[in-house]
Design an enzyme around this catalytic site. Structure first.
Site, mmCIF file in Angstrom:
data_model
loop_
_atom_site.group_PDB
_atom_site.id
_atom_site.type_symbol
_atom_site.label_atom_id
_atom_site.label_comp_id
_atom_site.label_asym_id
_atom_site.label_seq_id
_atom_site.Cartn_x
_atom_site.Cartn_y
_atom_site.Cartn_z
ATOM 1 N N SER A 97 0.880 -1.179 0.000
ATOM 2 C CA SER A 97 0.000 0.000 0.000
ATOM 3 C C SER A 97 0.910 1.219 0.000
ATOM 4 C CB SER A 97 -0.894 -0.007 1.242
ATOM 5 O OG SER A 97 -1.609 -1.209 1.314
ATOM 6 N N LYS A 172 -6.676 2.004 -2.872
ATOM 7 C CA LYS A 172 -6.368 1.233 -1.652
ATOM 8 C C LYS A 172 -6.387 2.136 -0.416
ATOM 9 C CE LYS A 172 -4.856 -1.572 1.390
ATOM 10 N NZ LYS A 172 -5.676 -2.630 1.967
ATOM 11 N N LYS A 241 -0.361 4.919 8.268
ATOM 12 C CA LYS A 241 0.325 5.322 7.025
ATOM 13 C C LYS A 241 -0.686 5.486 5.894
ATOM 14 C CE LYS A 241 1.246 1.977 4.564
ATOM 15 N NZ LYS A 241 1.557 0.772 3.793
HETATM 16 P P1 NAD Z 1 4.794 -6.887 7.378
HETATM 17 O O1 NAD Z 1 5.472 -5.883 8.210
HETATM 18 O O2 NAD Z 1 4.217 -8.124 8.015
HETATM 19 O O3 NAD Z 1 5.798 -7.397 6.219
HETATM 20 C C1 NAD Z 1 6.698 -6.567 5.540
HETATM 21 C C2 NAD Z 1 7.941 -7.395 5.194
HETATM 22 O O4 NAD Z 1 8.848 -6.553 4.467
HETATM 23 C C3 NAD Z 1 8.688 -7.900 6.443
HETATM 24 O O5 NAD Z 1 8.930 -9.302 6.346
HETATM 25 C C4 NAD Z 1 9.992 -7.111 6.427
HETATM 26 O O6 NAD Z 1 11.099 -7.811 6.964
HETATM 27 C C5 NAD Z 1 10.156 -6.850 4.931
HETATM 28 N N1 NAD Z 1 11.036 -5.729 4.649
HETATM 29 C C6 NAD Z 1 11.108 -4.517 5.257
HETATM 30 N N2 NAD Z 1 12.064 -3.758 4.687
HETATM 31 C C7 NAD Z 1 12.604 -4.509 3.696
HETATM 32 C C8 NAD Z 1 13.635 -4.269 2.743
HETATM 33 N N3 NAD Z 1 14.296 -3.099 2.704
HETATM 34 N N4 NAD Z 1 13.942 -5.249 1.873
HETATM 35 C C9 NAD Z 1 13.294 -6.443 1.907
HETATM 36 N N5 NAD Z 1 12.304 -6.731 2.789
HETATM 37 C C10 NAD Z 1 11.967 -5.762 3.667
HETATM 38 O O7 NAD Z 1 3.690 -6.116 6.555
HETATM 39 P P2 NAD Z 1 2.364 -6.721 5.902
HETATM 40 O O8 NAD Z 1 1.275 -6.650 6.897
HETATM 41 O O9 NAD Z 1 2.673 -8.012 5.219
HETATM 42 O O10 NAD Z 1 2.074 -5.590 4.812
HETATM 43 C C11 NAD Z 1 2.811 -5.491 3.609
HETATM 44 C C12 NAD Z 1 2.156 -4.409 2.760
HETATM 45 O O11 NAD Z 1 0.808 -4.813 2.451
HETATM 46 C C13 NAD Z 1 2.052 -3.060 3.462
HETATM 47 O O12 NAD Z 1 2.227 -2.037 2.521
HETATM 48 C C14 NAD Z 1 0.637 -3.065 4.033
HETATM 49 O O13 NAD Z 1 0.137 -1.751 4.218
HETATM 50 C C15 NAD Z 1 -0.102 -3.840 2.973
HETATM 51 N N6 NAD Z 1 -1.297 -4.586 3.423
HETATM 52 C C16 NAD Z 1 -1.303 -5.290 4.601
HETATM 53 C C17 NAD Z 1 -2.460 -5.980 4.973
HETATM 54 C C18 NAD Z 1 -2.532 -6.794 6.260
HETATM 55 O O14 NAD Z 1 -3.650 -7.190 6.649
HETATM 56 N N7 NAD Z 1 -1.461 -7.088 6.923
HETATM 57 C C19 NAD Z 1 -3.595 -5.966 4.149
HETATM 58 C C20 NAD Z 1 -3.536 -5.276 2.945
HETATM 59 C C21 NAD Z 1 -2.387 -4.581 2.590
#
Ligand code: NAD
Length: 307
Positions: A97, A172, A241
């Site tokens: 997102s 989104k 965010k």
């Molecule tokens: P999360 O924090 O669980 O996962 C993010 C991953 O990115 C982590 O494993 C982290 O180690 C990795 N990461 C961070 N910096 C990095 C880098 N420089 N290089 C490589 N990997 C890196 O987050 P999430 O909940 O899986 O969300 C991911 C995205 O999806 C976000 O943008 C979030 O807003 C969106 N999203 C989340 C949900 C939800 O329910 N969790 C739903 C829809 C959308």
């Protein structure tokens, strides 16, 4: 021949997405800065690599599932980033997102190298990510979307093309603005019901049989709030965010958004007061504390006098 895929970011959503891509028969090379996130895929055929440029050289299509636009920009354009091994004909799909203005900037830079980009953020939370039934909203060039639709179908149940670069990311953020409004306002109403002696589960049952219901009352209250587990798998910081992204987009259009701004202030103060790392459903616990602290608003007392 299926394209070879790369996936960067194996967190709550990216990890589930990876399993569905593998199940659909794709070869997936993966990268994450967290060894723990990589180890959760040890029992699969996902192939971890140590460097982004190895992933970018190996994959035809690279997907990202990262926390925010600053991180996306670093991973794509930063030193040692994907851009160093990207070549013409490859495609980048950002399912995070992210901020539409950043997405447009990245798409513009990649286009000069002949690399296409789609923004394809997802909705449905960890529950639907695990089921491979996310909603996906796509921005970018329509022919690129048509070409990549099969990949998105591996983890998406309903896929929408919404416009040019950044349009998916804008939609989104607006979805999450609505979701944040329904969750915070339902929490506020539930706290009043509870304070007035109505059992919370009864209150939520009534609302779910009535017109005040929403995904927040139908799914989030019964699963994560009534039992106070607060573990939906989406952090409050990430929700906050997304509200910032929506309100910045409104400011760009000079649209005031008074309702969104008021609710966003609540989420922002929760994030600032130590709730950013907690689950976003913990906004309920934050509001319980906040409503105890706040003096009764003048407007509220006036309304009760008016009857
Ligand atoms: P999360 O924090 O669980 O996962 C993010 C991953 O990115 C982590 O494993 C982290 O180690 C990795 N990461 C961070 N910096 C990095 C880098 N420089 N290089 C490589 N990997 C890196 O987050 P999430 O909940 O899986 O969300 C991911 C995205 O999806 C976000 O943008 C979030 O807003 C969106 N999203 C989340 C949900 C939800 O329910 N969790 C739903 C829809 C959308």
């Amino acid at each position: 021949m299926k394209p070879r895929l790369g996936l960067v970011g194996l967190g709550n959503i990216g990890g589930a997405m990876c399993r569905h891509l593998l199940k659909a028969g794709y070869e997936v090379t993966v990268y994450d800065v967290s060894p723990e996130a990589i180890s959760r895929l040890e029992n699969t055929s996902a192939e971890p690599v140590e460097e982004l440029k190895i992933l970018a050289a190996r994959a035809d299509v690279v997907l990202l599932s990262l926390p925010n636009s600053d991180i996306v920009e670093g991973v794509v354009l930063g030193e040692g980033g994907l851009v160093e091994s990207f070549s013409a004909g490859k495609v980048l799909i950002d399912t995070s997102s992210s901020r539409p203005s950043s997405t447009r900037r990245i798409a513009g830079t990649l286009a000069k190298m002949g690399v296409e980009m789609l923004d394809a953020p997802v909705s449905g939370g960890v529950l639907r990510a695990r089921e491979g039934k996310l909603a996906v909203m796509v921005g970018g060039e329509r022919p690129v979307y048509e070409r990549c639709r099969g990949i998105l179908q591996a983890f998406g149940e309903r896929i929408f093309y919404v416009g040019g670069h950044g349009a998916g990311h804008l939609v989104k953020s607006l979805n999450n603005l609505l979701s944040a409004i329904t969750l915070a306002s339902a929490a506020e109403a539930a706290i009043l019901a509870g304070k007035s002696g109505i059992p919370l589960d009864v209150f939520i049952d009534v609302i779910n049989a009535s017109n005040g219901r929403s995904y927040s009352t139908e799914v989030k209250f019964p699963r994560y709030i009534l039992d106070r587990s607060f573990d939906d798998g989406f952090s409050l910081g990430l929700m906050n965010k997304d509200l910032g992204i929506a309100l910045d987009a409104a400011a760009e259009q000079e649209l005031p958004m008074p309702i969104g701004s008021a609710v966003s202030r609540i989420w922002n103060s929760a994030a600032a007061r130590g709730f950013a790392e907690k689950d976003h459903t913990a906004i309920y616990a934050f509001l319980e504390d906040l409503l105890r602290e706040l003096p009764v608003l003048e407007e509220n007392s006036q309304r009760s006098e008016d009857g």
